[in-house]
Scaffold this active site. Structure first.
Site, PDB file in Angstrom:
ATOM      1  N   LYS A 215      91.130   4.600  26.975  1.00 42.30           N
ATOM      2  CA  LYS A 215      91.703   5.379  26.008  1.00 42.30           C
ATOM      3  C   LYS A 215      91.731   5.459  25.296  1.00 42.30           C
ATOM      4  O   LYS A 215      91.856   3.855  24.725  1.00 42.30           O
ATOM      5  CB  LYS A 215      92.978   6.059  27.123  1.00 42.30           C
ATOM      6  CG  LYS A 215      92.823   6.403  28.654  1.00 42.30           C
ATOM      7  CD  LYS A 215      92.831   8.295  28.205  1.00 42.30           C
ATOM      8  CE  LYS A 215      92.500   9.104  30.179  1.00 42.30           C
ATOM      9  NZ  LYS A 215      92.405  10.142  30.055  1.00 42.30           N
ATOM     10  N   ASP A 218      95.805   4.035  24.198  1.00 44.37           N
ATOM     11  CA  ASP A 218      96.313   3.674  25.435  1.00 44.37           C
ATOM     12  C   ASP A 218      96.728   1.353  24.627  1.00 44.37           C
ATOM     13  O   ASP A 218      97.645   1.318  26.183  1.00 44.37           O
ATOM     14  CB  ASP A 218      95.728   3.839  26.656  1.00 44.37           C
ATOM     15  CG  ASP A 218      94.367   2.706  26.878  1.00 44.37           C
ATOM     16  OD1 ASP A 218      94.025   2.006  25.632  1.00 44.37           O
ATOM     17  OD2 ASP A 218      94.228   2.663  28.130  1.00 44.37           O
ATOM     18  N   GLU A 275      76.024  -2.054  15.595  1.00 50.91           N
ATOM     19  CA  GLU A 275      75.176  -3.105  14.940  1.00 50.91           C
ATOM     20  C   GLU A 275      74.894  -4.178  15.558  1.00 50.91           C
ATOM     21  O   GLU A 275      76.258  -4.695  16.404  1.00 50.91           O
ATOM     22  CB  GLU A 275      76.589  -3.071  14.309  1.00 50.91           C
ATOM     23  CG  GLU A 275      76.878  -1.325  13.682  1.00 50.91           C
ATOM     24  CD  GLU A 275      75.525  -1.193  12.203  1.00 50.91           C
ATOM     25  OE1 GLU A 275      74.997  -2.498  11.539  1.00 50.91           O
ATOM     26  OE2 GLU A 275      75.196  -0.257  12.429  1.00 50.91           O
TER      27      GLU A 275
END
Length: 306
Positions: A215, A218, A275
């Site tokens: 999430k 959270d 990256e």
């Protein structure tokens, strides 16, 4: 909803600036009353500078136009701005994989994506820090990082997410595992790593859902550590466990934690939202609800409503 009178700025990757559908979407939304201007990046560091300029000028929303790497650079720029001055982040997905946009549930067509970026609800989301770097979606290490960074750009564009699977099949049996030590507040794990996924978001590598329970709001990272295999039987077991991601399987370990550290005797390939890095040691921590993201209220990556 954002007010259309507020100034928004689209910072678009130069490779995508000439796409007709993007130009048409910008024109249409301006006609609808949105105050939207455009900046085009030319080289590394432009996105960081443009975010800083937007914050100084009081721009209310900054829209990252590009792939996961562009989103990563714009997030880094936002994190370099004082919290009280950070514009809201919007996203116009224009990459070959768009892993973060897919995970969040953003529209992929230019006009609806821009409409959401300009007018969607703002949700406070976490941002991960790895040393001086930031990422909003996922860091992948080991096999996952090698595949993501070595897949030719032209092949990624031709096949989309399928290119990653193809390169994976070609490289899997030549892969050399990395002996590493993972540490978090409640434990430690020493293992030869095949793959490491550190998720704030859910997917990477062109559509691979590696952290399905993650999430964005959270305060926790979802970490998936996959031990190296040595036979075809092991590989089948490993793939079976990846499908269900057990908390403590024979090959797969799932950890939920606000911070994680890693150390190894050799440089470990790591990919942060597109990256690449090579590091012998690092620490990842979350900055809870660090930026505001314009995103659907129904996104599966949200733990709470606005």
């Amino acid at each position: 909803m954002a007010q259309s009178g507020n100034l928004a700025r689209l910072i678009i990757n130069g490779k995508s600036a000439q796409i007709d559908e993007v130009r048409e979407a910008v024109t249409a939304l301006r006609k609808d009353g949105h105050a939207l201007d455009v900046r085009v990046t030319w080289e590394g560091g432009d996105g960081l500078r443009m975010v800083h300029e937007a914050a100084v000028e009081g721009v209310s929303r900054v829209i990252a136009g590009g792939g996961d790497g562009t989103v990563n650079e714009i997030v880094a720029g936002l994190m370099a701005v004082a919290p009280e001055r950070r514009p809201t982040l919007g996203i116009l997905p224009l990459g070959s994989a768009n892993d973060f946009a897919h995970g969040v549930g953003l529209p992929l067509e230019p006009q609806p994506a821009l409409e959401l970026a300009l007018s969607g609800h703002e949700h406070d989301v976490d941002v991960a820090r790895l040393g001086e770097d930031c990422f909003i979606n996922m860091a992948t290490g080991g096999f996952g990082a090698e595949i993501t960074t070595s897949t030719p750009v032209a092949l990624k564009r031709l096949l989309g997410g399928g290119a990653y699977s193809l390169m994976g099949m070609l490289k899997a049996w030549r892969y050399q595992p990395y002996q590493g030590v993972l540490s978090w507040p409640d434990g430690e794990l020493t293992t030869p790593l095949f793959l490491l996924a550190i998720g704030n978001g859910r997917q990477a590598g062109g559509g691979q859902c590696l952290a399905p329970a993650a999430k964005l709001d959270d305060g926790l990272l979802e970490v998936v550590a996959v031990r190296h295999f040595s036979s075809l039987h092991d590989m089948r077991q490993l793939l079976s466990e990846i499908e269900r991601l057990p908390e403590d399987g024979e090959f797969v370990r799932t950890i939920r934690t606000p911070r994680l550290s890693f150390r190894s005797d050799t440089s470990f390939p790591l990919n942060l939202d597109g990256e690449p890095r090579h590091l012998k040691q690092f620490e990842v921590s979350l900055e809870p609800r660090a930026i505001k993201l314009s995103m659907p209220d129904t996104s599966e990556l949200l733990n709470s409503s606005p």
